[in-house]
Structures are given as C-alpha cells and as structure tokens.
Scaffold this motif. Structure first.
Motif, PDB file in Angstrom:
ATOM      1  N   ALA A  12       0.706  -0.997   0.021  1.00 46.19           N
ATOM      2  CA  ALA A  12      -0.227  -0.025  -0.093  1.00 46.19           C
ATOM      3  C   ALA A  12       0.793   1.256  -0.004  1.00 46.19           C
ATOM      4  CB  ALA A  12      -0.955  -0.028   1.179  1.00 46.19           C
ATOM      5  N   SER A  13       0.856   1.960  -1.153  1.00 44.81           N
ATOM      6  CA  SER A  13       1.689   3.187  -1.101  1.00 44.81           C
ATOM      7  C   SER A  13       0.715   4.482  -1.261  1.00 44.81           C
ATOM      8  CB  SER A  13       2.854   3.174  -2.288  1.00 44.81           C
ATOM      9  OG  SER A  13       1.883   2.916  -3.524  1.00 44.81           O
ATOM     10  N   GLY A  18      -0.878  17.942  -4.363  1.00 44.18           N
ATOM     11  CA  GLY A  18      -1.673  18.883  -3.900  1.00 44.18           C
ATOM     12  C   GLY A  18      -2.612  18.526  -2.786  1.00 44.18           C
ATOM     13  N   ASP A  19      -4.049  18.704  -3.116  1.00 46.92           N
ATOM     14  CA  ASP A  19      -5.135  18.368  -2.355  1.00 46.92           C
ATOM     15  C   ASP A  19      -5.725  16.700  -2.544  1.00 46.92           C
ATOM     16  OD1 ASP A  19      -6.481  18.796  -4.621  1.00 46.92           O
ATOM     17  OD2 ASP A  19      -7.995  19.724  -3.574  1.00 46.92           O
ATOM     18  N   HIS A  20      -5.016  16.034  -3.395  1.00 49.28           N
ATOM     19  CA  HIS A  20      -5.471  14.765  -3.839  1.00 49.28           C
ATOM     20  C   HIS A  20      -4.394  13.744  -3.425  1.00 49.28           C
ATOM     21  CE1 HIS A  20      -6.205  11.572  -7.027  1.00 49.28           C
ATOM     22  NE2 HIS A  20      -7.073  11.336  -6.028  1.00 49.28           N
ATOM     23  N   LEU A  21      -4.876  12.709  -2.570  1.00 51.69           N
ATOM     24  CA  LEU A  21      -4.122  11.771  -2.050  1.00 51.69           C
ATOM     25  C   LEU A  21      -4.388  10.450  -2.659  1.00 51.69           C
ATOM     26  CD1 LEU A  21      -2.133  10.395  -0.025  1.00 51.69           C
ATOM     27  CD2 LEU A  21      -4.057   9.817   1.399  1.00 51.69           C
ATOM     28  N   ARG A  22      -3.692   9.661  -3.411  1.00 52.56           N
ATOM     29  CA  ARG A  22      -3.855   8.683  -4.332  1.00 52.56           C
ATOM     30  C   ARG A  22      -2.964   7.412  -3.436  1.00 52.56           C
ATOM     31  NH1 ARG A  22      -4.937   6.937  -9.297  1.00 52.56           N
ATOM     32  NH2 ARG A  22      -4.119   5.152 -10.215  1.00 52.56           N
ATOM     33  N   VAL A  23      -3.839   6.519  -3.095  1.00 53.25           N
ATOM     34  CA  VAL A  23      -3.438   5.315  -2.566  1.00 53.25           C
ATOM     35  C   VAL A  23      -3.494   4.070  -3.428  1.00 53.25           C
ATOM     36  CG1 VAL A  23      -3.558   3.648  -0.403  1.00 53.25           C
ATOM     37  CG2 VAL A  23      -3.732   6.186  -0.187  1.00 53.25           C
ATOM     38  N   VAL A  24      -2.422   3.226  -3.704  1.00 52.20           N
ATOM     39  CA  VAL A  24      -2.258   2.187  -4.649  1.00 52.20           C
ATOM     40  C   VAL A  24      -2.215   0.865  -3.709  1.00 52.20           C
ATOM     41  CG1 VAL A  24      -1.262   0.946  -6.502  1.00 52.20           C
ATOM     42  CG2 VAL A  24      -1.586   3.818  -6.422  1.00 52.20           C
ATOM     43  N   VAL A  25      -3.010   0.035  -3.875  1.00 50.53           N
ATOM     44  CA  VAL A  25      -2.978  -1.078  -2.945  1.00 50.53           C
ATOM     45  C   VAL A  25      -2.901  -2.328  -4.082  1.00 50.53           C
ATOM     46  CG1 VAL A  25      -4.150  -2.721  -1.382  1.00 50.53           C
ATOM     47  CG2 VAL A  25      -4.444  -0.172  -1.210  1.00 50.53           C
ATOM     48  N   LEU A  42      -5.428   6.931   5.639  1.00 56.38           N
ATOM     49  CA  LEU A  42      -5.566   8.217   6.487  1.00 56.38           C
ATOM     50  C   LEU A  42      -4.373   9.077   7.221  1.00 56.38           C
ATOM     51  CD1 LEU A  42      -8.067   6.324   8.874  1.00 56.38           C
ATOM     52  CD2 LEU A  42      -8.695   7.998   7.037  1.00 56.38           C
ATOM     53  N   ARG A  43      -3.202   8.582   6.730  1.00 58.25           N
ATOM     54  CA  ARG A  43      -2.078   9.190   7.413  1.00 58.25           C
ATOM     55  C   ARG A  43      -1.882  10.607   6.881  1.00 58.25           C
ATOM     56  NH1 ARG A  43       2.196   5.400   5.439  1.00 58.25           N
ATOM     57  NH2 ARG A  43       1.350   4.256   7.258  1.00 58.25           N
ATOM     58  N   GLU A  44      -2.165  11.035   5.440  1.00 58.70           N
ATOM     59  CA  GLU A  44      -2.232  12.382   5.050  1.00 58.70           C
ATOM     60  C   GLU A  44      -3.509  12.760   4.857  1.00 58.70           C
ATOM     61  OE1 GLU A  44       0.704  14.232   4.208  1.00 58.70           O
ATOM     62  OE2 GLU A  44       1.916  12.523   4.706  1.00 58.70           O
ATOM     63  N   PRO A  45      -3.625  14.268   5.528  1.00 56.80           N
ATOM     64  CA  PRO A  45      -4.961  14.944   5.189  1.00 56.80           C
ATOM     65  C   PRO A  45      -5.243  15.380   3.796  1.00 56.80           C
ATOM     66  CG  PRO A  45      -3.572  16.184   6.419  1.00 56.80           C
ATOM     67  CD  PRO A  45      -2.950  14.779   6.206  1.00 56.80           C
ATOM     68  N   ALA A  46      -6.439  14.987   3.103  1.00 60.52           N
ATOM     69  CA  ALA A  46      -6.745  15.435   1.886  1.00 60.52           C
ATOM     70  C   ALA A  46      -8.071  15.881   1.395  1.00 60.52           C
ATOM     71  CB  ALA A  46      -5.834  14.466   0.888  1.00 60.52           C
ATOM     72  N   GLU A  47      -8.294  16.830   0.604  1.00 62.27           N
ATOM     73  CA  GLU A  47      -9.550  17.268   0.232  1.00 62.27           C
ATOM     74  C   GLU A  47     -10.098  15.894  -0.492  1.00 62.27           C
ATOM     75  OE1 GLU A  47     -11.429  19.543   1.036  1.00 62.27           O
ATOM     76  OE2 GLU A  47     -10.008  20.030   2.399  1.00 62.27           O
ATOM     77  N   ARG A  48      -9.334  15.338  -1.589  1.00 64.90           N
ATOM     78  CA  ARG A  48      -9.766  14.109  -2.294  1.00 64.90           C
ATOM     79  C   ARG A  48      -8.832  13.031  -2.193  1.00 64.90           C
ATOM     80  NH1 ARG A  48      -9.219  14.809  -7.540  1.00 64.90           N
ATOM     81  NH2 ARG A  48      -7.579  16.389  -7.421  1.00 64.90           N
ATOM     82  N   VAL A  49      -9.538  11.822  -2.006  1.00 64.56           N
ATOM     83  CA  VAL A  49      -8.643  10.444  -1.754  1.00 64.56           C
ATOM     84  C   VAL A  49      -9.247   9.591  -2.903  1.00 64.56           C
ATOM     85  CG1 VAL A  49      -8.234   8.745  -0.055  1.00 64.56           C
ATOM     86  CG2 VAL A  49      -8.489  10.890   0.720  1.00 64.56           C
ATOM     87  N   ARG A  77     -15.601  12.409  -0.074  1.00 67.42           N
ATOM     88  CA  ARG A  77     -14.229  12.720  -0.688  1.00 67.42           C
ATOM     89  C   ARG A  77     -13.416  11.496  -1.139  1.00 67.42           C
ATOM     90  NH1 ARG A  77     -10.810  14.869   3.685  1.00 67.42           N
ATOM     91  NH2 ARG A  77     -11.936  13.410   5.199  1.00 67.42           N
ATOM     92  N   LEU A  78     -14.128  10.228  -1.165  1.00 63.82           N
ATOM     93  CA  LEU A  78     -13.333   8.971  -1.279  1.00 63.82           C
ATOM     94  C   LEU A  78     -13.996   8.562  -2.625  1.00 63.82           C
ATOM     95  CD1 LEU A  78     -11.555   6.854  -0.536  1.00 63.82           C
ATOM     96  CD2 LEU A  78     -13.716   5.648   0.601  1.00 63.82           C
TER      97      LEU A  78
END
Length: 104
Positions: A12-13, A18-25, A42-49, A77-78
């Motif tokens: 999981a990375s 910017g305000d977008h967090l992308r998590v790739v599993v 949940l590690r990084e606060p972001a407006e869009r995930v 936001r998810l």
C-alpha cells in the motif's frame, strides 16, 4: 492459497499531489493487511482521496470493513477504483452501488 512458504504479496503506497491523495493497494487485503491499507489512506489529510484497488487479488470481510470505515470517515471525498475481485465481493456484500465505488 499455499504459496510454498512465501508470504502473501501486499503493498500500500500513498502519493499526495496537492489536495489529492492517491493510495495504490496491490495484492491480498485481509485480516493481516486491511489495517495497513486503512492507516496508509488516513496518514495524510487531503480534500480528495482515491483508493486504487485495481491491483487487489483477494478481498475479505476485514477489507470490506476497512473500506466502509474509510467511506464514513472521508464522506464525499473518497473514490474507490476496484479490481474485478473487489467488485465481486462488494456485490455479494450488497455494497456495489455505493457512490464511492467507481468502476472502469
């Protein structure tokens, strides 16, 4: 599935743009790895995930629970991008029509 003693594949990375967090599993999301997926998201606060599960090969009830928790916590936001296996499990569990699930 017995893999001859090799540990199951999982990663999981997260990447914040910017305000977008992308998590790739990638790999198997189960009781042993679902919390890592949750905490990575949940590690990084972001407006869009975006939770990219297109590389997930196994998805169990612990994984469902983690995604539902994320959907509650990140309401509106998810975005979840599922693999075929993830879609099948969510269909069986009655969650395939959730607004956060985006099929290709």
């Amino acid at each position: 599935m017995d893999q001859g003693g090799a540990p199951p594949v999982f990663s999981a990375s997260a990447e914040l743009d910017g305000d977008h967090l992308r998590v790739v599993v990638i790999g198997e999301v189960d009781m042993a790895t679902a919390d890592t997926m949750l905490q990575t998201t949940l590690r990084e606060p972001a407006e869009r995930v975006t939770l990219d599960l297109r590389g997930v090969t196994f998805f169990d009830s612990a994984a469902i629970h983690a995604v539902v928790r994320l959907a509650d916590r990140l309401s509106g936001r998810l975005t979840v991008l599922p693999s075929r296996q993830v879609v099948r499990v969510l269909e069986i569990s009655g969650l395939a029509e959730q607004g956060w699930l985006h099929r290709d």
